[in-house]
Motif scaffolding. Sequence first.
Motif, mmCIF file in Angstrom:
data_model
loop_
_atom_site.group_PDB
_atom_site.id
_atom_site.type_symbol
_atom_site.label_atom_id
_atom_site.label_comp_id
_atom_site.label_asym_id
_atom_site.label_seq_id
_atom_site.Cartn_x
_atom_site.Cartn_y
_atom_site.Cartn_z
ATOM 1 N N LEU A 1 47.008 35.796 39.769
ATOM 2 C CA LEU A 1 46.195 35.609 40.974
ATOM 3 C C LEU A 1 46.293 36.909 41.745
ATOM 4 O O LEU A 1 47.390 37.325 42.127
ATOM 5 C CB LEU A 1 46.722 34.444 41.802
ATOM 6 C CG LEU A 1 46.087 34.232 43.182
ATOM 7 C CD1 LEU A 1 44.600 33.905 43.057
ATOM 8 C CD2 LEU A 1 46.825 33.134 43.943
ATOM 9 N N PHE B 1 44.931 39.313 44.903
ATOM 10 C CA PHE B 1 44.233 39.592 46.156
ATOM 11 C C PHE B 1 44.100 41.112 46.269
ATOM 12 O O PHE B 1 45.110 41.824 46.250
ATOM 13 C CB PHE B 1 45.025 39.069 47.351
ATOM 14 C CG PHE B 1 45.275 37.585 47.336
ATOM 15 C CD1 PHE B 1 44.390 36.715 47.957
ATOM 16 C CD2 PHE B 1 46.399 37.062 46.705
ATOM 17 C CE1 PHE B 1 44.617 35.346 47.958
ATOM 18 C CE2 PHE B 1 46.632 35.699 46.693
ATOM 19 C CZ PHE B 1 45.738 34.836 47.319
ATOM 20 N N ALA C 1 41.694 31.973 48.301
ATOM 21 C CA ALA C 1 41.856 31.794 46.853
ATOM 22 C C ALA C 1 41.110 30.579 46.335
ATOM 23 O O ALA C 1 40.740 30.523 45.158
ATOM 24 C CB ALA C 1 43.337 31.695 46.493
ATOM 25 N N VAL D 1 39.223 38.229 45.692
ATOM 26 C CA VAL D 1 40.310 37.454 45.095
ATOM 27 C C VAL D 1 39.898 37.121 43.672
ATOM 28 O O VAL D 1 38.765 36.685 43.421
ATOM 29 C CB VAL D 1 40.567 36.156 45.876
ATOM 30 C CG1 VAL D 1 41.763 35.412 45.282
ATOM 31 C CG2 VAL D 1 40.790 36.444 47.349
ATOM 32 N N VAL E 1 41.836 27.287 40.087
ATOM 33 C CA VAL E 1 42.826 27.316 41.161
ATOM 34 C C VAL E 1 42.726 26.009 41.946
ATOM 35 O O VAL E 1 41.635 25.586 42.332
ATOM 36 C CB VAL E 1 42.593 28.509 42.111
ATOM 37 C CG1 VAL E 1 43.661 28.536 43.203
ATOM 38 C CG2 VAL E 1 42.578 29.824 41.337
#
Length: 235
Positions: free
Chosen positions: A4, A6, A49, A60, A66
Amino acid sequence: MTDLVFSNVTVRFGHHTAVDDVSLTVPSGQVVGLVGESGSGKSTLAATAVRLVRPTEGRVHADGKVQMVFQDPYSSLDPRMSIGNTIAEAMPRGTDRKAEVARLLELVNLDPGRATALPARLSGGQRQRVALARALAGRPKVIIADEITSALDVSVQGAVLNLVRDLQRQFGLTMLFISHNLAVVRYVSDRVAVMKAGKIVEEGPAAQVLADPRHEYTRELLAAAPRRDTRLEAS
């Protein structure tokens, strides 16, 4: 493998900058604990997210699905839906819903016979277990856990944290675990990121950040936290 990521994420609400140019990677199969005081921007970052909040700048990225588990187990479940229907709602098409609901309830240590119960018949800890089962029903690669024990009685926090840690390891989930409580973050996280006023001020392996913090704000948080949390150890 699902990171994940960012990348230079900024979120502004009018003239207020809630998240300020944050870059952070949650490595595949690991837990990153995101810690900071209330209002530091943790939950806003998490919301980007799952597309509840659109970044003003940046992006993101995650390769898999997710799912998010929210702070308040009392408001995150529809009071009119049985817990079985709540969990089944997130399942992919073609799933044997009855069997899968039973399997997921067993995974979170709830009796499958409770599938017909309404949320009002459950305790806070039981509701948060249902919320975890619902998140897993979507077969995610990434879980966002946003202050999931802060609304629970102290007596059940440790049991829920043990469950989260076991499920993360069992399924190899990538997890962003948000908390203001450093004892909780220490218990579940591989890495720790510290957030203040919308910025990440420190990030690294949990043992390193918590044993030898570089930033003054991290030192302040550690100084304010209990040295030991016997509730977690005993649960």
